[in-house]
Design a protein around this motif. Sequence first.
Motif, PDB file in Angstrom:
ATOM      1  N   LYS A  73       0.831  -1.201   0.000  1.00 17.06           N
ATOM      2  CA  LYS A  73       0.000   0.000   0.000  1.00 17.06           C
ATOM      3  C   LYS A  73       0.871   1.259   0.000  1.00 17.06           C
ATOM      4  CE  LYS A  73      -3.735  -0.558   2.262  1.00 17.06           C
ATOM      5  NZ  LYS A  73      -4.760  -0.682   3.314  1.00 17.06           N
ATOM      6  N   LYS A  74       1.964   1.227   0.769  1.00 11.93           N
ATOM      7  CA  LYS A  74       2.881   2.380   0.786  1.00 11.93           C
ATOM      8  C   LYS A  74       3.542   2.565  -0.568  1.00 11.93           C
ATOM      9  CE  LYS A  74       4.197   3.100   5.545  1.00 11.93           C
ATOM     10  NZ  LYS A  74       5.302   3.209   6.500  1.00 11.93           N
ATOM     11  N   LYS A  75       3.910   1.455  -1.216  1.00 12.36           N
ATOM     12  CA  LYS A  75       4.531   1.550  -2.521  1.00 12.36           C
ATOM     13  C   LYS A  75       3.572   2.166  -3.538  1.00 12.36           C
ATOM     14  CE  LYS A  75       8.104  -1.976  -2.795  1.00 12.36           C
ATOM     15  NZ  LYS A  75       8.517  -3.221  -3.451  1.00 12.36           N
ATOM     16  N   LYS A  76       2.294   1.749  -3.498  1.00 11.54           N
ATOM     17  CA  LYS A  76       1.304   2.307  -4.415  1.00 11.54           C
ATOM     18  C   LYS A  76       1.104   3.797  -4.182  1.00 11.54           C
ATOM     19  CE  LYS A  76      -1.477  -1.768  -5.377  1.00 11.54           C
ATOM     20  NZ  LYS A  76      -2.803  -2.397  -5.230  1.00 11.54           N
ATOM     21  N   GLN A  77       1.113   4.202  -2.912  1.00 12.75           N
ATOM     22  CA  GLN A  77       0.953   5.615  -2.603  1.00 12.75           C
ATOM     23  C   GLN A  77       2.155   6.414  -3.080  1.00 12.75           C
ATOM     24  OE1 GLN A  77       0.241   5.753   1.580  1.00 12.75           O
ATOM     25  NE2 GLN A  77      -1.936   5.188   1.398  1.00 12.75           N
ATOM     26  N   THR A  78       3.347   5.860  -2.944  1.00 12.10           N
ATOM     27  CA  THR A  78       4.546   6.558  -3.360  1.00 12.10           C
ATOM     28  C   THR A  78       4.597   6.676  -4.888  1.00 12.10           C
ATOM     29  OG1 THR A  78       5.561   5.054  -1.754  1.00 12.10           O
ATOM     30  CG2 THR A  78       6.911   6.784  -2.566  1.00 12.10           C
ATOM     31  N   VAL A  79       4.189   5.646  -5.580  1.00 11.89           N
ATOM     32  CA  VAL A  79       4.170   5.674  -7.043  1.00 11.89           C
ATOM     33  C   VAL A  79       3.108   6.646  -7.525  1.00 11.89           C
ATOM     34  CG1 VAL A  79       3.689   4.285  -9.093  1.00 11.89           C
ATOM     35  CG2 VAL A  79       5.117   3.350  -7.290  1.00 11.89           C
ATOM     36  N   VAL A  81       2.041   9.328  -6.022  1.00 15.41           N
ATOM     37  CA  VAL A  81       2.424  10.694  -5.736  1.00 15.41           C
ATOM     38  C   VAL A  81       3.494  11.193  -6.707  1.00 15.41           C
ATOM     39  CG1 VAL A  81       3.551  12.177  -4.004  1.00 15.41           C
ATOM     40  CG2 VAL A  81       1.805  10.532  -3.311  1.00 15.41           C
ATOM     41  N   SER A  82       4.439  10.331  -7.063  1.00 13.32           N
ATOM     42  CA  SER A  82       5.526  10.770  -7.944  1.00 13.32           C
ATOM     43  C   SER A  82       5.185  10.670  -9.378  1.00 13.32           C
ATOM     44  CB  SER A  82       6.775   9.962  -7.730  1.00 13.32           C
ATOM     45  OG  SER A  82       6.556   8.618  -7.489  1.00 13.32           O
TER      46      SER A  82
END
Length: 82
Positions: A73-79, A81-82
């Motif tokens: 979930k954190k990876k999806k949020q980071t992707v 956002v960037s």
Amino acid sequence: NLPVFILIPVALGILNTRVLNQFHRQVVVLIFVLAAILTPGPDIASQLLLAIPLLILFELTLVASFFTERVLKKKKQTVAVS
């Protein structure tokens, strides 16, 4: 083998920890039934010696799947956002 069969669908997004927690009681009963079938004798001690490690392994797999979901979930949020 149990962690692999649970963690792969969690990592792919097919299964989540909420569903695993919903079926927790059924899995515990299934583990005890399988332990009763797979042990050679009718004594309860051998059934417990098989069921307890499986239960511990299942619980550890639930914890691992929770953290796997969290990381994904954190990876999806980071992707996103960037």
